[in-house]
Write a protein that holds these residues in place. Structure first.
Motif, PDB file in Angstrom:
ATOM      1  N   LYS A  88     -43.117 -20.157  -9.297  1.00 49.10           N
ATOM      2  CA  LYS A  88     -43.985 -20.389  -9.748  1.00 49.10           C
ATOM      3  C   LYS A  88     -44.602 -19.375 -10.836  1.00 49.10           C
ATOM      4  N   ALA A  89     -45.526 -18.635  -9.243  1.00 47.19           N
ATOM      5  CA  ALA A  89     -46.813 -17.691 -10.100  1.00 47.19           C
ATOM      6  C   ALA A  89     -45.687 -16.816 -10.487  1.00 47.19           C
ATOM      7  N   GLU A  90     -44.484 -16.268  -9.789  1.00 47.30           N
ATOM      8  CA  GLU A  90     -43.827 -14.712  -9.365  1.00 47.30           C
ATOM      9  C   GLU A  90     -43.488 -14.837 -11.054  1.00 47.30           C
ATOM     10  N   ILE A  91     -42.537 -16.209 -10.962  1.00 46.80           N
ATOM     11  CA  ILE A  91     -42.031 -16.182 -12.738  1.00 46.80           C
ATOM     12  C   ILE A  91     -43.391 -16.084 -13.397  1.00 46.80           C
ATOM     13  N   LEU A  92     -44.289 -16.522 -13.489  1.00 42.98           N
ATOM     14  CA  LEU A  92     -45.173 -16.322 -14.639  1.00 42.98           C
ATOM     15  C   LEU A  92     -45.287 -14.731 -14.869  1.00 42.98           C
ATOM     16  N   GLU A  93     -46.178 -14.313 -13.492  1.00 41.11           N
ATOM     17  CA  GLU A  93     -46.181 -12.479 -13.579  1.00 41.11           C
ATOM     18  C   GLU A  93     -45.448 -11.761 -14.056  1.00 41.11           C
ATOM     19  N   ARG A  94     -44.037 -12.191 -13.963  1.00 40.54           N
ATOM     20  CA  ARG A  94     -42.833 -11.229 -14.474  1.00 40.54           C
ATOM     21  C   ARG A  94     -42.619 -10.886 -16.683  1.00 40.54           C
ATOM     22  N   TYR A  95     -43.262 -12.306 -16.260  1.00 42.02           N
ATOM     23  CA  TYR A  95     -42.970 -13.065 -17.527  1.00 42.02           C
ATOM     24  C   TYR A  95     -44.513 -12.480 -18.860  1.00 42.02           C
ATOM     25  N   LEU A  96     -45.472 -12.013 -18.255  1.00 43.12           N
ATOM     26  CA  LEU A  96     -46.293 -11.778 -18.745  1.00 43.12           C
ATOM     27  C   LEU A  96     -47.001 -10.352 -18.551  1.00 43.12           C
ATOM     28  N   ASN A  97     -45.365  -9.604 -17.933  1.00 48.20           N
ATOM     29  CA  ASN A  97     -45.397  -8.265 -17.907  1.00 48.20           C
ATOM     30  C   ASN A  97     -44.242  -7.879 -18.776  1.00 48.20           C
ATOM     31  N   LEU A  98     -43.532  -8.867 -18.580  1.00 50.07           N
ATOM     32  CA  LEU A  98     -42.382  -8.184 -19.769  1.00 50.07           C
ATOM     33  C   LEU A  98     -42.120  -8.495 -21.034  1.00 50.07           C
ATOM     34  N   VAL A  99     -43.349  -9.427 -21.403  1.00 49.27           N
ATOM     35  CA  VAL A  99     -42.978 -10.167 -23.142  1.00 49.27           C
ATOM     36  C   VAL A  99     -42.968  -9.559 -24.362  1.00 49.27           C
ATOM     37  N   TYR A 100     -42.536  -9.450 -24.955  1.00 50.31           N
ATOM     38  CA  TYR A 100     -43.063  -8.780 -26.336  1.00 50.31           C
ATOM     39  C   TYR A 100     -43.805  -9.484 -26.792  1.00 50.31           C
ATOM     40  N   LEU A 101     -45.146  -8.539 -27.238  1.00 51.38           N
ATOM     41  CA  LEU A 101     -46.312  -8.652 -27.658  1.00 51.38           C
ATOM     42  C   LEU A 101     -46.620  -8.668 -29.084  1.00 51.38           C
ATOM     43  N   GLY A 102     -46.185  -8.031 -29.699  1.00 51.77           N
ATOM     44  CA  GLY A 102     -46.064  -7.511 -30.776  1.00 51.77           C
ATOM     45  C   GLY A 102     -46.665  -6.229 -31.093  1.00 51.77           C
ATOM     46  N   SER A 103     -46.253  -4.815 -32.429  1.00 51.69           N
ATOM     47  CA  SER A 103     -46.906  -4.018 -32.698  1.00 51.69           C
ATOM     48  C   SER A 103     -46.162  -3.232 -31.543  1.00 51.69           C
ATOM     49  N   GLY A 104     -45.630  -3.220 -30.541  1.00 56.27           N
ATOM     50  CA  GLY A 104     -45.075  -2.028 -29.770  1.00 56.27           C
ATOM     51  C   GLY A 104     -45.243  -2.548 -27.941  1.00 56.27           C
ATOM     52  N   ALA A 105     -45.463  -3.860 -27.899  1.00 60.66           N
ATOM     53  CA  ALA A 105     -46.244  -4.404 -26.411  1.00 60.66           C
ATOM     54  C   ALA A 105     -45.515  -4.990 -26.039  1.00 60.66           C
ATOM     55  N   TYR A 106     -45.450  -4.579 -24.723  1.00 58.87           N
ATOM     56  CA  TYR A 106     -44.537  -5.411 -23.785  1.00 58.87           C
ATOM     57  C   TYR A 106     -45.473  -5.841 -22.710  1.00 58.87           C
ATOM     58  N   GLY A 107     -45.399  -7.288 -21.962  1.00 55.62           N
ATOM     59  CA  GLY A 107     -46.623  -7.327 -21.580  1.00 55.62           C
ATOM     60  C   GLY A 107     -48.346  -7.141 -22.133  1.00 55.62           C
ATOM     61  N   VAL A 108     -48.541  -7.871 -20.654  1.00 55.58           N
ATOM     62  CA  VAL A 108     -50.773  -8.131 -21.488  1.00 55.58           C
ATOM     63  C   VAL A 108     -51.163  -7.146 -21.114  1.00 55.58           C
ATOM     64  N   ALA A 109     -50.627  -6.371 -20.311  1.00 57.04           N
ATOM     65  CA  ALA A 109     -51.637  -4.902 -19.972  1.00 57.04           C
ATOM     66  C   ALA A 109     -51.214  -3.694 -21.285  1.00 57.04           C
ATOM     67  N   ASP A 110     -49.517  -3.771 -21.032  1.00 61.39           N
ATOM     68  CA  ASP A 110     -49.483  -3.049 -22.973  1.00 61.39           C
ATOM     69  C   ASP A 110     -50.311  -3.243 -23.630  1.00 61.39           C
ATOM     70  N   ALA A 111     -50.328  -4.994 -24.487  1.00 58.78           N
ATOM     71  CA  ALA A 111     -51.214  -5.067 -25.001  1.00 58.78           C
ATOM     72  C   ALA A 111     -52.569  -5.180 -25.129  1.00 58.78           C
ATOM     73  N   ALA A 112     -53.201  -4.731 -23.901  1.00 53.96           N
ATOM     74  CA  ALA A 112     -54.151  -4.745 -23.921  1.00 53.96           C
ATOM     75  C   ALA A 112     -54.920  -3.158 -24.453  1.00 53.96           C
TER      76      ALA A 112
END
Length: 433
Positions: free
Chosen positions: A1-25
């Motif tokens: 589950k931790a790996e699934i969550l990690e992959r999700y957080l790295n790829l999920v679209y977060l608006g304004s052209g940002a994919y993943g939490v690092a991108d969004a930050a």
């Protein structure tokens, strides 16, 4: 589950052209994830259900309300005390936008070319899902050289010579891979890709394909034609400056000096259909019509396909379709596309060698002398369309076929000849070789 969550957080679209939490930050707060405040973290956590609606760059108030919902849920789940949650809810939401690092593109015109090529190889569903890794053929060192050459061509030569744009393409003719592609002097000012999207008259560069057809048909490079005023079916080709030597000139000499009358006579003898078929087999995809002006480059092509056609000569008559994508990997790490282009013999090796020898004469003592390299032979052809609206040089060595185009987006005439294109070809190639 931790790996699934990690992959999700790295790829999920977060608006304004940002994919993943690092991108969004980076996009919203111009900082790495590790430096985000609780308020900023809660803002990002609230984005996935409706990223375009809740983006703080779109609607700060909606983003703040959504942030507060997340903080309340953290309080309900006892991750925050009521006091701490209330304290953060009272904070203003300060954004500091910047481009995502993944979009800080070192080769923007090449990247836009790849983006438009991708649907040829990948299903719309795979593109929609996203999370793709695309391996390309670009050589970033050569790409940076190409970008500098194009920029300097416009800035240093353009103002005095009457052109405001330039484009350059470099291909490995043995594989068909694009190693460098620049579609203009500034992507920030214009995203229009003049290497792939601009359809322009190739002028005399098309003669190289006509002469290749003649050689393949059994003509000798020493076959001669009279250079004199000429009319065929009401069509009268004009030499540069409307000058004629009134002498017999061999094909190799006429190509070197870019004599229009001889090129048309060669086309008449070799035939429209064989010339068109050869051009198509060598890599020209744009529409060509069976008219006498075909010999003089009357029909529009783009720089990428014309360079690919000359690359067929560089590859000794083997054609490999031009491409920039090597492999595509999906978010599961699976290879969903692998380039597998095989060379196809479209011109016999001997005819390709003779044509290359003829085109070497263009550089050694003809109209393309500005493209000469000090340490090796260059084959190529200049081209200048009517009223010098387009300035071309397409040239090659065995390992690299490179094309340069100079002109104006509004199709206004320039004030010079294609010698400037040949010179800028050399500015790129002398560093790449």
């Amino acid at each position: 589950k931790a790996e699934i969550l990690e992959r999700y957080l790295n790829l999920v679209y977060l608006g304004s052209g940002a994919y993943g939490v690092a991108d969004a930050a980076q996009v919203y707060f111009s900082k790495p994830v590790q430096r985000l405040t609780l308020s900023e973290i809660a803002t990002l956590a609230g984005l996935p259900p409706a990223p375009s609606q809740y983006s703080p760059l779109v609607d700060v108030e909606a983003a703040k309300q959504r942030r507060n919902v997340v903080l309340q849920r953290m309080q309900d789940a006892e991750f925050l005390t009521p006091e701490r949650a209330e304290q953060v809810k009272e904070q203003a939401l300060a954004v500091q936008p910047s481009s995502p690092k993944r979009l800080q593109v070192r080769a923007p015109y090449f990247a836009s070319y790849i983006e438009k090529e991708l649907p040829k190889y990948i299903s719309p569903e795979a593109i929609e899902i996203g999370g793709l890794t695309i391996e390309t053929s670009v050589n970033l060192k050569w790409q940076e050289i190409a970008q500098k050459v194009v920029k300097e061509a416009v800035e240093l030569d353009g103002a005095s010579q009457g052109f405001d744009q330039a484009a350059l393409v470099a291909i490995d003719p043995r594989t068909g891979e694009v190693k460098a592609l620049v579609g203009g002097s500034s992507y920030a000012e214009s995203e229009f890709n003049r290497a792939t999207q601009a359809q322009r008259q190739p002028g005399s560069t098309f003669k190289g394909l006509v002469y290749a057809t003649a050689i393949a048909a059994g003509f000798s490079p020493y076959d001669s034609y009279q250079d004199e005023p000429y009319r065929v079916d009401g069509y009268r080709p004009m030499n540069y400056g409307n000058r004629h030597s009134n002498n017999w000139r061999s094909m190799v000499d006429a190509l070197s000096s870019s004599v229009n009358v001889v090129a048309v006579k060669v086309l008449v003898d070799v035939g429209f259909e064989p010339a068109i078929k050869m051009a198509k087999d060598m890599g020209i995809h744009s529409k060509l019509l069976p008219t006498y002006s075909l010999a003089l480059g009357a029909y529009e092509v783009n720089l990428l396909e014309l360079t690919n056609a000359y690359g067929t000569l560089a590859a000794e008559g083997n054609h490999v379709p031009v491409h920039g994508i090597r492999r595509v990997i999906n978010q599961k790490g699976e290879t969903i596309y692998q380039a597998d282009f095989k060379p196809k013999r479209v011109l016999d090796k001997g005819s390709a060698a003779i044509t290359t020898w003829m085109l070497e004469g263009v550089v050694q003592g003809g109209t393309g002398s500005s493209a000469s390299l000090y340490d090796r032979s260059v084959a190529g052809k200049t081209g200048t369309s009517e009223e010098a609206r387009d300035l071309w040089f397409i040239g090659y060595i065995p390992q690299m076929a490179t094309g340069v185009w100079l002109g104006n987006d509004d199709n206004q005439p320039t004030w010079v000849t294609s010698e400037t294109a040949a010179y800028n070809w050399r500015q790129f190639m002398k560093q790449v070789v």
